[in-house]
Design a protein around this motif. Structure first.
Motif, PDB file in Angstrom:
ATOM      1  N   GLN A  14       0.819  -1.216   0.000  1.00 10.92           N
ATOM      2  CA  GLN A  14       0.000   0.000   0.000  1.00 10.92           C
ATOM      3  C   GLN A  14       0.850   1.262   0.000  1.00 10.92           C
ATOM      4  N   ILE A  21       1.992   6.634  -7.012  1.00 12.13           N
ATOM      5  CA  ILE A  21       1.064   7.650  -7.518  1.00 12.13           C
ATOM      6  C   ILE A  21       1.685   9.047  -7.417  1.00 12.13           C
ATOM      7  N   VAL A 135       0.595  31.666 -22.320  1.00 11.95           N
ATOM      8  CA  VAL A 135      -0.573  30.812 -22.073  1.00 11.95           C
ATOM      9  C   VAL A 135      -1.081  30.255 -23.398  1.00 11.95           C
ATOM     10  N   LYS A 136      -1.202  28.924 -23.492  1.00 10.52           N
ATOM     11  CA  LYS A 136      -1.670  28.293 -24.730  1.00 10.52           C
ATOM     12  C   LYS A 136      -3.055  27.674 -24.580  1.00 10.52           C
ATOM     13  N   ALA A 137      -3.366  27.124 -23.394  1.00  5.94           N
ATOM     14  CA  ALA A 137      -4.650  26.459 -23.222  1.00  5.94           C
ATOM     15  C   ALA A 137      -5.184  26.724 -21.816  1.00  5.94           C
ATOM     16  N   TYR A 138      -6.457  26.411 -21.641  1.00  4.10           N
ATOM     17  CA  TYR A 138      -7.179  26.883 -20.470  1.00  4.10           C
ATOM     18  C   TYR A 138      -8.161  25.831 -19.981  1.00  4.10           C
ATOM     19  N   PHE A 139      -8.234  25.667 -18.666  1.00  5.23           N
ATOM     20  CA  PHE A 139      -9.282  24.825 -18.074  1.00  5.23           C
ATOM     21  C   PHE A 139      -9.849  25.554 -16.864  1.00  5.23           C
ATOM     22  N   PRO A 140     -11.182  25.680 -16.767  1.00  7.10           N
ATOM     23  CA  PRO A 140     -11.738  26.526 -15.705  1.00  7.10           C
ATOM     24  C   PRO A 140     -11.772  25.851 -14.329  1.00  7.10           C
ATOM     25  N   SER A 166      -8.296   7.649   7.304  1.00  5.09           N
ATOM     26  CA  SER A 166      -8.956   6.645   6.462  1.00  5.09           C
ATOM     27  C   SER A 166      -7.952   5.571   6.046  1.00  5.09           C
ATOM     28  N   SER A 170      -8.618   1.752   7.091  1.00  5.18           N
ATOM     29  CA  SER A 170      -8.829   0.785   6.017  1.00  5.18           C
ATOM     30  C   SER A 170      -7.910  -0.423   6.178  1.00  5.18           C
TER      31      SER A 170
ATOM     32  N   SER B   3      -9.281  -1.341  -0.372  1.00  8.38           N
ATOM     33  CA  SER B   3      -9.560  -0.445   0.734  1.00  8.38           C
ATOM     34  C   SER B   3     -10.274   0.796   0.216  1.00  8.38           C
ATOM     35  N   PHE B   4     -10.769   1.608   1.142  1.00  4.74           N
ATOM     36  CA  PHE B   4     -11.484   2.832   0.794  1.00  4.74           C
ATOM     37  C   PHE B   4     -10.602   3.750  -0.048  1.00  4.74           C
ATOM     38  N   VAL B   5      -9.319   3.890   0.412  1.00  7.12           N
ATOM     39  CA  VAL B   5      -8.401   4.797  -0.270  1.00  7.12           C
ATOM     40  C   VAL B   5      -8.166   4.370  -1.711  1.00  7.12           C
ATOM     41  N   GLN B   9      -8.950   6.343  -5.135  1.00  7.25           N
ATOM     42  CA  GLN B   9      -7.921   6.614  -6.139  1.00  7.25           C
ATOM     43  C   GLN B   9      -8.335   6.131  -7.524  1.00  7.25           C
ATOM     44  N   VAL B  19     -12.370  13.414 -17.991  1.00  2.66           N
ATOM     45  CA  VAL B  19     -12.361  14.869 -18.117  1.00  2.66           C
ATOM     46  C   VAL B  19     -11.335  15.310 -19.164  1.00  2.66           C
ATOM     47  N   SER B  23     -12.273  17.198 -22.620  1.00  9.59           N
ATOM     48  CA  SER B  23     -11.843  18.563 -22.934  1.00  9.59           C
ATOM     49  C   SER B  23     -11.018  18.622 -24.209  1.00  9.59           C
ATOM     50  N   LYS B  90     -15.806  32.133 -24.540  1.00  6.64           N
ATOM     51  CA  LYS B  90     -16.056  32.846 -23.299  1.00  6.64           C
ATOM     52  C   LYS B  90     -15.975  34.345 -23.527  1.00  6.64           C
ATOM     53  N   GLN B 158     -10.947  33.667 -26.235  1.00  3.64           N
ATOM     54  CA  GLN B 158     -10.761  32.952 -24.974  1.00  3.64           C
ATOM     55  C   GLN B 158     -11.868  31.908 -24.863  1.00  3.64           C
ATOM     56  N   LYS B 160     -14.142  28.532 -23.342  1.00  2.42           N
ATOM     57  CA  LYS B 160     -14.589  28.071 -22.023  1.00  2.42           C
ATOM     58  C   LYS B 160     -13.696  26.934 -21.557  1.00  2.42           C
ATOM     59  N   VAL B 161     -13.288  26.064 -22.512  1.00  3.72           N
ATOM     60  CA  VAL B 161     -12.270  25.041 -22.275  1.00  3.72           C
ATOM     61  C   VAL B 161     -11.479  24.901 -23.564  1.00  3.72           C
ATOM     62  N   GLY B 162     -10.147  24.830 -23.475  1.00  2.00           N
ATOM     63  CA  GLY B 162      -9.376  24.534 -24.680  1.00  2.00           C
ATOM     64  C   GLY B 162      -8.299  25.538 -24.992  1.00  2.00           C
ATOM     65  N   PHE B 163      -7.962  25.635 -26.290  1.00  2.00           N
ATOM     66  CA  PHE B 163      -6.837  26.466 -26.710  1.00  2.00           C
ATOM     67  C   PHE B 163      -7.235  27.927 -26.878  1.00  2.00           C
ATOM     68  N   LEU B 164      -6.322  28.836 -26.532  1.00  2.00           N
ATOM     69  CA  LEU B 164      -6.496  30.239 -26.866  1.00  2.00           C
ATOM     70  C   LEU B 164      -6.209  30.404 -28.359  1.00  2.00           C
TER      71      LEU B 164
END
Lengths: 172, 193
Positions: A14, A21, A135-140, A166, A170, B3-5, B9, B19, B23, B90, B158, B160-164
């Motif tokens: 573990q 990770i 800056v090339k790309a954006y994530f909110p 936890s 566990s 386990s929970f962890v 993960q 995600v 995107s 945006k 600009q 909302k998600v992605g390249f400028l």
């Protein structure tokens, strides 16, 4: 209590998993850093000076392999006056074959950044000051968690406490 | 191992993979849509450019003690930027710049005279008459030496998600060259030179 070899093995497994990770994430960040040629390949926006384009907590992806920046590019630069990196737009550029001088401004600020620069400094130097790149790309919003954690020590303690607890529970 | 962890993960890594994939798809599709809607050949007309000169001595206007040439312009502008607005837009940052040379061949300068943040398609049609520049412009040197400056209208989308995304509009009349003007000079500067 007897030491069971299987228990030790499972716990070690573990712990190693956790380390894997963490080191994996670190390696990804460093690989991005090498590819984009910047020490900060991913930046979390801390101020509202570029609103409405960028809000606090938004994530920006940087690129720093161009020797000259363009007017209109959004750059990340360091100043000696403040210790946090600043994300602002290039308003003017004056380039020669040897160097490039740049004046920046936040979209949401009424004036350019002259007052943020060092004493008697009239321009940023592309090579020396714009260390973060463009800056090339954006994530909110996704970076808001890191802002919450760094600005609230109590919350940080609680989150770390819960995750450790936890982990312990566990193992039962 | 269950386990929970480790469950948390697993879930979070699956979630973040989805995600990232979503995107990237959004970024590519919205770029393709911009091409299709003709965002990279937008037309504009800039005219009636009247530059004015003032001599300034404060740091706020670029002076380090000596009087510094500051130029402002008044201009007319016609442009329709509405093709830049789709479901992943945006804001659009539109900016009017002037590009001019220097004493040597390798020197190039570009300065922003005016800019505007547009956040909705309804405001994307620009029809400005006698608009005053937002900024007072100075050079690294004390004087602009009366150089020629070509005018460009750039935009930055600009998402909302992605390249400028960046682009420049082209003149309405494709035969005419880029709009330009001459940086004004002080009258007695010629006498000294």
């Amino acid at each position: 209590m007897q030491l069971n070899i299987r228990d030790i093995k499972r716990n070690a497994h573990q712990v190693l998993g956790m380390i894997l990770i963490l080191s994996g994430a670190f390696m990804c960040y460093k690989a991005l850093s090498l590819i984009a040629n910047t020490s900060t390949p991913v930046v979390v926006v801390l101020s509202g000076s570029m609103e409405p384009a960028f809000q606090r907590g938004d994530i920006l992806f940087m690129w720093n392999r161009q020797s000259r920046v363009n007017v209109g590019d959004i750059v990340v630069y360091d100043t000696k006056v403040r210790n946090i990196p600043i994300v602002h737009r290039v308003l003017r550029q004056h380039a020669s074959s040897r160097k490039q001088l740049v004046l920046t401004k936040g979209d949401n600020n009424p004036l350019d950044d002259l007052d943020l620069y060092a004493y008697k400094q009239m321009y940023l130097d592309r090579a020396k000051d714009i260390t973060g790149g463009v800056v090339k790309a954006y994530f909110p919003k996704l970076g808001y968690a890191t802002i919450l954690l760094t600005e609230n020590p109590t919350l940080r303690t609680v989150v770390i406490g819960i995750s450790l607890l936890s982990q312990l529970l566990s193992n039962e | 191992m269950h386990s929970f962890v480790s469950r948390v993960q697993q879930r979070s890594s699956t979630f973040s993979t989805y995600v990232i994939i979503a995107s990237v798809v959004v970024a590519i599709v919205s770029l393709a849509q911009l091409y299709v809607s003709g965002a990279f050949g937008l037309q504009s007309e800039v005219g009636g450019i009247r530059p004015t000169l003032s001599m300034r001595t404060s740091r706020r206007f670029g002076s380090t003690g000596k009087p510094k040439e500051n130029v402002r312009i008044v201009f007319d502008l016609d442009a329709d930027l509405s093709p830049l607005f789709n479901w992943n837009t945006k804001q659009v940052f539109v900016y009017l710049t002037a590009e001019y040379g220097g004493a040597r061949e390798d020197i190039s300068n570009e300065v922003t005279f005016w800019d505007k943040i547009i956040t909705s398609k309804a405001d994307a049609k620009l029809a400005l008459q006698n608009e005053r520049s937002k900024y007072s412009i100075w050079d690294v040197k004390e004087s602009f030496e009366g150089r020629n400056a070509t005018v460009h209208l750039h935009w930055n989308l600009q998402p909302k998600v992605g390249f400028l995304v960046y682009g420049e509009t082209v003149a309405h009349d494709s035969e005419s060259s880029k709009p330009w003007f001459i940086m004004p000079r002080e009258k007695n500067a010629d006498k000294e030179a």
